[in-house]
Design an enzyme around this catalytic site. Structure first.
Site, mmCIF file in Angstrom:
data_model
loop_
_atom_site.group_PDB
_atom_site.id
_atom_site.type_symbol
_atom_site.label_atom_id
_atom_site.label_comp_id
_atom_site.label_asym_id
_atom_site.label_seq_id
_atom_site.Cartn_x
_atom_site.Cartn_y
_atom_site.Cartn_z
ATOM 1 N N HIS A 34 31.991 69.018 -75.403
ATOM 2 C CA HIS A 34 32.597 68.805 -74.220
ATOM 3 C C HIS A 34 34.052 68.407 -74.590
ATOM 4 O O HIS A 34 34.868 68.624 -73.713
ATOM 5 C CB HIS A 34 31.913 67.728 -73.633
ATOM 6 N N HIS A 83 26.498 66.515 -79.119
ATOM 7 C CA HIS A 83 26.629 67.492 -78.196
ATOM 8 C C HIS A 83 27.870 67.144 -77.287
ATOM 9 O O HIS A 83 28.830 67.792 -76.899
ATOM 10 C CB HIS A 83 25.376 67.309 -77.204
ATOM 11 N N SER A 140 27.376 73.576 -78.962
ATOM 12 C CA SER A 140 27.151 72.637 -79.799
ATOM 13 C C SER A 140 25.472 72.923 -80.315
ATOM 14 O O SER A 140 24.549 72.162 -80.878
ATOM 15 C CB SER A 140 26.745 71.213 -79.045
ATOM 16 N N GLU A 185 28.114 73.549 -69.048
ATOM 17 C CA GLU A 185 27.314 73.587 -70.200
ATOM 18 C C GLU A 185 27.104 75.061 -70.734
ATOM 19 O O GLU A 185 26.883 75.189 -72.014
ATOM 20 C CB GLU A 185 25.915 73.125 -69.704
#
Ligand code: HBI
Ligand code: FE
Length: 293
Positions: free
Chosen positions: A149, A144, A209, A190
């Protein structure tokens, strides 16, 4: 179970956990800033195979769903074959936008997290999920954190925006307003969507993700899709254990930067007096943006 949690409760749970043994990851070796050394040769062959499977599944889903910038940037990272060495990526990232990666054991306290962001350091968790968690994990793992990110940190506007967010986080902590800023973080960094000439695309790491939400967020008729507005977003509760009921949409990264730039103190004062909005609200006058076909 589908619960709308208030941010404050969620983070309280994390705080309670952070000195106990129930947080995942090994916290015994970290320094005062929760930084550890990544043992990048210590991952097992099974973990490397799981990484490749996760990467391949997700990479296939990106065209037409992830924003162009993310796809370009991910390609240059060349992390498809094995769990990446954070130090190496960090060097490349530092040359590109002045950001660095630091290895952390898992979730870290809010204050430390925002201190890192404010200093242009992105904390990346070192552990990888177990095979039975292929589709879903609660706490962030290296897949993730890295896959979701790191690519956008190569974009200068996004990179500046995230540093600003870190500084905003430190201020929100001082003003006892973290839960409002955390909602903005959730709905942008997010779970954010961005408009493109070809239709909606995802830029949020939680979406990028995820094997299921990456399609759902763009094409399902169920969730709301609303133009990003800081105050509206900060008032909105969110889901941590199901797909989002609302996605907030930016026109471009400058829009995101501009929304994050102002002093939020007056907004915090106003919304402190108001009830939070349920995750599925659509207010009078708000336009529900159509999904992709
Ligand atoms: N720690 N490792 C890690 N990763 C996060 O995303 C994270 C965190 N600690 C706190 C935190 N996020 C929140 O404060 C933000 O999501 C708002
Ligand atoms: Fe994340």
């Amino acid at each position: 179970m589908n619960t709308t949690v208030d941010q404050a409760d969620f983070f309280k749970t994390l705080e309670e956990k952070s000195d106990g043994a129930s947080l995942r990851g090994d916290y015994s070796q970290c320094d005062a800033q929760y930084v550890v050394r990544q043992d990048s040769s210590g991952y097992t062959a099974e973990q490397q195979a799981l990484w490749r499977k996760l990467y391949q599944r997700q990479a296939k889903l990106l065209p037409g769903r992830a924003c162009e910038l993310f796809i370009d940037s991910l390609g240059k990272l060349d992390a498809s074959a094995e769990i990446p060495c954070l130090e190496r990526t960090s060097e490349a990232l530092h040359k590109a936008t002045g950001w660095q990666l630091v290895a952390v054991p898992g979730l870290i306290p809010d204050l430390t997290f925002f201190e890192h962001l404010a200093e242009r350091r992105f904390p990346v968790t070192v552990w990888l999920r177990e095979p039975h968690e292929f589709d879903y994990i609660v706490e962030p793992d290296i897949f993730h954190d890295f896959f979701g990110h790191v690519p956008l940190l190569f974009n200068p506007i996004f990179a500046d925006h995230l540093q600003q967010f870190g500084k905003g986080g430190l201020k929100a902590l001082r003003l006892d307003a973290l839960k409002y800023l955390a909602r903005l973080y959730w709905y942008t960094v997010e779970f954010g969507l961005i408009e493109s000439p070809q239709g909606l695309r995802a830029y949020g790491a939680g979406i990028l993700s995820s094997g299921g939400e990456i399609e759902y967020c763009l094409t399902s008729p169920k969730p709301r899709r609303i133009a990003l507005d800081a105050e509206r977003t900060m008032r909105t509760l969110y889901k941590i254990d199901s797909y989002q009921e609302t996605y907030f949409v930016i026109r471009d990264y400058q829009h995101l930067f501009d929304v994050t730039a102002p002093d939020f103190a007056p907004i915090y004062e106003r919304i402190r007096m108001e009830e939070a909005l349920p995750a599925n609200s659509l207010l009078p006058g708000e336009i529900n943006i159509a999904p992709n076909r």
